[in-house]
Design an enzyme around this catalytic site. Structure first.
Site, PDB file in Angstrom:
ATOM      1  N   HIS A   1      -8.355 -58.706  -2.641  1.00  0.00           N
ATOM      2  CA  HIS A   1      -8.431 -57.338  -2.375  1.00  0.00           C
ATOM      3  C   HIS A   1      -8.608 -56.804  -1.014  1.00  0.00           C
ATOM      4  O   HIS A   1      -8.176 -55.827  -0.333  1.00  0.00           O
ATOM      5  CB  HIS A   1      -8.998 -56.451  -3.365  1.00  0.00           C
TER       6      HIS A   1
ATOM      7  N   LYS B   1     -20.832 -59.085  -4.445  1.00  0.00           N
ATOM      8  CA  LYS B   1     -21.957 -59.330  -3.407  1.00  0.00           C
ATOM      9  C   LYS B   1     -21.148 -58.193  -2.172  1.00  0.00           C
ATOM     10  O   LYS B   1     -21.811 -57.236  -1.462  1.00  0.00           O
ATOM     11  CB  LYS B   1     -22.188 -60.380  -3.207  1.00  0.00           C
TER      12      LYS B   1
ATOM     13  N   LYS C   1     -15.791 -69.190  -2.581  1.00  0.00           N
ATOM     14  CA  LYS C   1     -16.933 -70.095  -2.535  1.00  0.00           C
ATOM     15  C   LYS C   1     -16.237 -71.627  -2.374  1.00  0.00           C
ATOM     16  O   LYS C   1     -15.353 -71.838  -2.870  1.00  0.00           O
ATOM     17  CB  LYS C   1     -17.775 -70.358  -3.621  1.00  0.00           C
TER      18      LYS C   1
ATOM     19  N   SER D   1     -23.522 -62.742   8.395  1.00  0.00           N
ATOM     20  CA  SER D   1     -22.519 -63.232   8.603  1.00  0.00           C
ATOM     21  C   SER D   1     -20.878 -62.389   9.211  1.00  0.00           C
ATOM     22  O   SER D   1     -20.199 -62.722  10.204  1.00  0.00           O
ATOM     23  CB  SER D   1     -21.831 -64.077   7.458  1.00  0.00           C
TER      24      SER D   1
END
Ligand code: GLU
Length: 473
Positions: free
Chosen positions: A67, A96, A108, A364
């Site tokens: 998205h 998150k 991930k 990050s």
């Protein structure tokens, strides 16, 4: 609770929480399905020659949600890892990022390997080969998919990834933005290493700052004086413990895989780390009681329990005996859905992973922005700010006749460095996200807890992105 629930996989646990929260939204089933599932799962094997000889290793990269691009999430190095775990962790990354308004989709990666069993040169070969496999399938790139450290990896591995990516993409000006969590000298940002731990502290400060919520738990407001147990002395656990200690909390227990130690009068984090380095174990720390069964330590007396190791540590089995009033999830998925039901009934407040450990991905994001802008934060404005404050102090001196001392001057007339800006951005992010999810939690008495509220917040934000993209009406 039924026995079948005990056998839920990690990803099923995440999805059970998702389903519970989605009942409080009004999105159509198709849209919820699109948000929930993994958009792409890349599972592969690759050959490497290590000091142990020729080996074939298994790797994954799961891109959970497109998205927003790039997708983002760490790479786990562990020999216990499996596909379900990577999918669960990728999904958690989507939620998150949404909760803290970091404009990325979730992802991930993992390599099924125990890095402790290998030489550093082996880990380099494995990391570079894994990266080459990602490049081959377009599963890495500044605008595509941006990995980061996770359990078993750190800045060193990220530098190898960046270097491998740059070598395969000569002349690509934004190449360094293909991965975050790099060493500062290699394009990293100051404050990234400690960001997850610092974010946990900011989150706890906000949660404990609410006098009404603390009163319900039978606690006084503020982190100061709270008794804390931390499971895991890796990057996340160590920094969470350290910032809590600096914030006035008393760290009474520390747990690692070889066992745990407990001292009601407090343990000094750095002394424990030093002791562990010297003796090879956390046990036998002067003045502390040993708990060779590390899981037992989660049940010891404390106000705040911070599981900061791996998933599924608080289960139906030990949840009834947990004494903490607050569970602050530093790790991803440390509490099973069944355990959560038990904790909820006991009145325990669980501050969920997808909010509380989002400090890492938040910083990050700052690193990625720094890499794309090719300039250190603070470089353009530090001196300008400093001289503006200087001029103001001078004008005040003229107007009042007062003279500021050298130390007052140094304190006030200070331009922000990169680390100041990163920490300020992190605090702002953690504080405002907490208030967003708390508001959702308190907006409807049927919403049982902060995790459900965080999922509702995430689902609504991802749904809005899909609707704005015109993919769903
Ligand atoms: N592995 C970390 C996490 O689980 C960091 C991810 C990132 O910085 O992209 O949140």
């Amino acid at each position: 609770m039924s026995n079948s629930m005990e056998t839920l996989s990690f990803f099923e646990n995440v999805n059970r929480n998702f389903d519970r929260a989605s009942q409080f939204t009004s999105h159509p089933k198709g849209l919820l399905e699109q948000i929930k599932g993994c958009n792409s799962v890349y599972s592969f094997q690759f050959p490497v020659r290590t000091s142990k000889g020729f080996q074939v290793l298994h790797g994954w990269r799961v891109e959970h949600s497109y998205h927003k691009l790039p997708v983002k999430g760490g790479i786990r190095y562990a020999d216990s890892v499996d596909e379900d775990e990577v999918k669960a962790l990728a999904a958690l990354m989507t939620y998150k990022c949404a909760v803290v308004d970091v404009p990325f989709g979730g992802a991930k990666g993992a390599i099924k390997v125990n890095p402790k069993e290998y030489e550093v040169t082996d880990i380099e070969v494995i990391t570079r080969r894994y990266t080459a496999e990602l490049i081959r399938k377009n599963y890495i790139g500044p605008g595509v998919d941006v990995p980061a450290p996770d359990y078993g990896s750190g800045p060193r591995e990220m530098a190898w990834i960046a270097d491998t990516y740059a070598a395969f993409n000569p002349g690509k000006i934004d190449a360094l933005a293909c991965v975050t969590g790099k060493p500062v000298a290699e394009g990293g940002v100051r404050g990234r290493t400690e960001a997850t731990g610092r974010g946990i502290f900011f989150g706890l400060k906000e949660a404990c700052g609410n006098a009404e919520d603390m009163r319900i738990l039978g606690l006084t407001p503020g982190v100061s004086g709270k008794r804390v147990i931390v499971q895991g002395l890796g990057n996340v656990g160590y920094h969470a413990a350290k910032f809590c200690q600096e914030g006035g909390a008393v760290v009474v227990g520390l747990a690692e895989y070889e066992g745990a130690i407990y001292n009601p009068n407090g343990l000094d984090i750095d002394s424990v780390v030093k002791h562990r380095k010297e003796t090879g174990s956390i046990l036998k720390f002067p003045g502390a009681k040993d708990y060779p069964n590390t899981l037992e330590s989660l049940e010891l007396d404390c106000d705040i329990l911070i599981p900061a190791a791996l998933e599924r540590q608080i289960t139906e089995g030990n949840a009834p005996r947990i004494k903490a009033k607050i569970i602050a999830e530093g790790a991803n998925g440390p509490t099973t859905a069944d355990a959560e039901e038990i904790l909820l009934k006991k009145g325990v407040m669980v501050i969920p992973d997808m909010y509380l450990n989002a400090g890492g991905v938040t910083v990050s994001y700052f690193e990625w922005l720094k890499n794309l802008s090719h300039v250190r934060f603070g470089r353009m404005d530090k001196r300008f700010e400093q001289s503006a404050f200087d001029k103001m102090l001078h004008a005040l001196e003229q107007a009042t006749g007062k003279t500021f001392s050298e130390s007052e001057r140094n304190q006030i007339a200070k331009g922000a460095d990169e680390i100041d800006l990163v920490n300020s951005g992190l605090e702002e992010t953690m504080t405002s996200a907490y208030n967003q999810i708390r508001e959702i939690w308190k907006s409807d008495s049927r919403i049982p807890d902060l995790r459900t509220a965080a999922f509702i917040s995430a689902i609504n934000k991802v749904a809005t992105a899909y609707i704005e993209l015109g993919i769903f009406p």
